[in-house]
Design an enzyme around this catalytic site. Structure first.
Site, PDB file in Angstrom:
ATOM      1  N   LYS A  12       1.856 -21.824   4.122  1.00 11.28           N
ATOM      2  CA  LYS A  12       1.958 -23.089   3.406  1.00 11.28           C
ATOM      3  C   LYS A  12       0.957 -24.108   3.961  1.00 11.28           C
ATOM      4  O   LYS A  12       0.642 -24.067   5.149  1.00 11.28           O
ATOM      5  CB  LYS A  12       3.389 -23.582   3.650  1.00 11.28           C
ATOM      6  CG  LYS A  12       3.745 -24.935   3.149  1.00 11.28           C
ATOM      7  CD  LYS A  12       5.172 -25.234   3.616  1.00 11.28           C
ATOM      8  CE  LYS A  12       5.571 -26.645   3.292  1.00 11.28           C
ATOM      9  NZ  LYS A  12       4.870 -27.645   4.087  1.00 11.28           N
ATOM     10  N   LYS A  17      -2.019 -23.101  10.064  1.00 17.81           N
ATOM     11  CA  LYS A  17      -2.922 -21.956   9.950  1.00 17.81           C
ATOM     12  C   LYS A  17      -4.252 -22.196  10.661  1.00 17.81           C
ATOM     13  O   LYS A  17      -4.696 -21.382  11.443  1.00 17.81           O
ATOM     14  CB  LYS A  17      -3.268 -21.653   8.476  1.00 17.81           C
ATOM     15  CG  LYS A  17      -2.133 -21.232   7.619  1.00 17.81           C
ATOM     16  CD  LYS A  17      -2.596 -21.016   6.189  1.00 17.81           C
ATOM     17  CE  LYS A  17      -3.087 -22.276   5.484  1.00 17.81           C
ATOM     18  NZ  LYS A  17      -2.079 -23.328   5.309  1.00 17.81           N
ATOM     19  N   LYS A  42      -9.371 -27.918   1.816  1.00 14.53           N
ATOM     20  CA  LYS A  42      -9.451 -28.951   2.859  1.00 14.53           C
ATOM     21  C   LYS A  42     -10.671 -28.748   3.749  1.00 14.53           C
ATOM     22  O   LYS A  42     -11.152 -29.682   4.376  1.00 14.53           O
ATOM     23  CB  LYS A  42      -8.199 -28.890   3.753  1.00 14.53           C
ATOM     24  CG  LYS A  42      -7.086 -29.833   3.315  1.00 14.53           C
ATOM     25  CD  LYS A  42      -6.017 -29.975   4.412  1.00 14.53           C
ATOM     26  CE  LYS A  42      -5.255 -28.710   4.601  1.00 14.53           C
ATOM     27  NZ  LYS A  42      -4.157 -28.612   5.472  1.00 14.53           N
ATOM     28  N   ASP A 126       0.155 -21.757  -0.669  1.00 14.65           N
ATOM     29  CA  ASP A 126       1.233 -22.413  -1.427  1.00 14.65           C
ATOM     30  C   ASP A 126       1.381 -21.750  -2.785  1.00 14.65           C
ATOM     31  O   ASP A 126       2.472 -21.515  -3.264  1.00 14.65           O
ATOM     32  CB  ASP A 126       0.941 -23.906  -1.640  1.00 14.65           C
ATOM     33  CG  ASP A 126       1.028 -24.669  -0.350  1.00 14.65           C
ATOM     34  OD1 ASP A 126       0.305 -24.296   0.579  1.00 14.65           O
ATOM     35  OD2 ASP A 126       1.827 -25.617  -0.259  1.00 14.65           O
TER      36      ASP A 126
HETATM   37  P1  ADP Z   1      -2.906 -25.811   7.926  1.00 19.07           P
HETATM   38  O1  ADP Z   1      -4.233 -25.242   8.268  1.00 19.07           O
HETATM   39  O2  ADP Z   1      -1.859 -24.751   7.735  1.00 19.07           O
HETATM   40  O3  ADP Z   1      -2.939 -26.750   6.768  1.00 19.07           O
HETATM   41  P2  ADP Z   1      -3.198 -27.227  10.440  1.00 19.07           P
HETATM   42  O4  ADP Z   1      -3.549 -26.146  11.387  1.00 19.07           O
HETATM   43  O5  ADP Z   1      -4.297 -28.098   9.950  1.00 19.07           O
HETATM   44  O6  ADP Z   1      -2.383 -26.635   9.183  1.00 19.07           O
HETATM   45  O7  ADP Z   1      -2.045 -28.080  11.115  1.00 19.07           O
HETATM   46  C1  ADP Z   1      -1.457 -29.199  10.475  1.00 19.07           C
HETATM   47  C2  ADP Z   1      -1.139 -30.263  11.513  1.00 19.07           C
HETATM   48  O8  ADP Z   1      -0.129 -29.783  12.398  1.00 19.07           O
HETATM   49  C3  ADP Z   1      -2.349 -30.620  12.355  1.00 19.07           C
HETATM   50  O9  ADP Z   1      -2.473 -32.002  12.441  1.00 19.07           O
HETATM   51  C4  ADP Z   1      -2.064 -29.986  13.707  1.00 19.07           C
HETATM   52  O10 ADP Z   1      -2.518 -30.791  14.729  1.00 19.07           O
HETATM   53  C5  ADP Z   1      -0.547 -29.896  13.736  1.00 19.07           C
HETATM   54  N1  ADP Z   1      -0.104 -28.695  14.492  1.00 19.07           N
HETATM   55  C6  ADP Z   1      -0.325 -27.410  14.152  1.00 19.07           C
HETATM   56  N2  ADP Z   1       0.226 -26.575  15.074  1.00 19.07           N
HETATM   57  C7  ADP Z   1       0.812 -27.361  16.015  1.00 19.07           C
HETATM   58  C8  ADP Z   1       1.545 -27.114  17.227  1.00 19.07           C
HETATM   59  N3  ADP Z   1       1.808 -25.886  17.654  1.00 19.07           N
HETATM   60  N4  ADP Z   1       1.985 -28.189  17.937  1.00 19.07           N
HETATM   61  C9  ADP Z   1       1.747 -29.436  17.512  1.00 19.07           C
HETATM   62  N5  ADP Z   1       1.057 -29.737  16.382  1.00 19.07           N
HETATM   63  C10 ADP Z   1       0.598 -28.721  15.632  1.00 19.07           C
HETATM   64 MG    MG Z   2      -5.996 -25.531   7.274  1.00 13.18          MG
END
Ligand code: ADP
Ligand code: MG
Length: 267
Positions: A12, A17, A42, A126
């Site tokens: 999601k 990820k 993104k 998603d």
């Molecule tokens: P996605 O790629 O799935 O959209 P992201 O990797 O960009 O998600 O993470 C979304 C947000 O959650 C980011 O701002 C990231 O800093 C935070 N985040 C992800 N994993 C962790 C974690 N293990 N602990 C704290 N914050 C996290």
């Molecule tokens: Mg991402």
């Protein structure tokens, strides 16, 4: 020559990820040649590897005919090669289409036939539309993992992705539990994994170090290499690398999915 390990990471939006992909890519880069392909409109998968946002393939081909490898491929932390597919301008076009254009171009440019040890796709899941399903479908990735937390919506998306994996008969390697900090989180994810015939391959706790690294556009491995969190990303990278257990998941239908939560919280 060793065979390239080709991994697709789904989940999601906002589940973690890109954080996982960039950190495990950094872990592999310690002794492997790695390519990371961001397949999310993104376009921020590779930001913490390169230290800034890179131009996306869709942006590049919009501006220039006959793009070369040098135009689309960017060098990141410890030699990780980075690509972002990008997305359409908001309000026009289909986001998944960017993935198709990007992958076709990478193929045309011979980027896959390179001497790579590991290729990692970071894919928004998603909606498992045709474009986002490309890394599952056309012989681009050999194994798929899903990032989830124990939250209802994250598992809902995970279940949908399982439907896509089943349909396309991809090899599913398991769930990565990226904790949000809810009660009994690993247990919920573990039971869900079992219900769909799979398991958890790695657990990443919530940590402030993720934000502290992200603000400086660095991975945790680069910014805090000696931290426990960095060690957990290395361990996850290793479990994925060593994994030999793959299944076709058995996703839940809508009623079974609701029941799973009712049963869990009523027992
Ligand atoms: P996605 O790629 O799935 O959209 P992201 O990797 O960009 O998600 O993470 C979304 C947000 O959650 C980011 O701002 C990231 O800093 C935070 N985040 C992800 N994993 C962790 C974690 N293990 N602990 C704290 N914050 C996290
Ligand atoms: Mg991402």
């Amino acid at each position: 020559m060793s065979k390239t390990k080709r991994i697709a990471i789904y989940g999601k939006g906002g589940i973690g990820k890109s954080t996982i992909v960039s950190n495990i890519a950094a872990a592999y880069s310690e002794d492997h040649k790695v390519l990371v392909i961001g397949c999310d409109p993104k376009a921020d998968t590779t930001r913490t590897l390169v230290g800034k946002r890179i131009p996306t393939i869709l942006d590049i081909v919009r501006k220039k005919k006959g793009a070369s490898s040098e135009d689309v491929l960017f060098g990141g932390y410890s030699g990780v090669r980075c690509v972002e597919s990008g997305g359409p301008e908001p309000g026009v076009g289909c986001a998944g289409r960017g993935v198709i254009v990007a992958i076709n171009l990478l193929e045309e440019l011979g980027i896959f036939s390179d001497d790579l040890d590991v290729i990692i796709y970071d894919v928004l899941g998603d909606v498992v539309c045709g474009g986002f399903a490309v890394p599952l479908r056309e012989d681009f990735a050999d194994e798929v993992y899903i990032v989830t937390s124990g939250e209802y919506m994250a598992l809902y998306a995970a279940n949908n992705i399982c439907k896509g994996i089943k349909k396309l008969k991809s090899r599913f390697g398991g769930f990565i539990c990226n904790c949000r900090g809810i009660e009994n989180e690993v247990d919920i994810v573990g039971r869900f994994a079992e219900r769909v015939g799979s398991r958890i391959v790695g657990i990443i706790p919530r940590s402030q170090l993720v934000q502290k690294s992200e603000i400086e556009a660095k991975t945790v491995l680069e910014k805090f290499p000696d931290s426990e969190q960095a060690e957990l990303y290395r361990k996850l990278a290793d479990s994925i690398y060593q994994n030999r257990e793959f299944v076709i998941p058995q996703p839940l239908d809508a009623d079974e999915f609701e029941e799973f939560f009712h049963e869990y919280f009523n027992n």
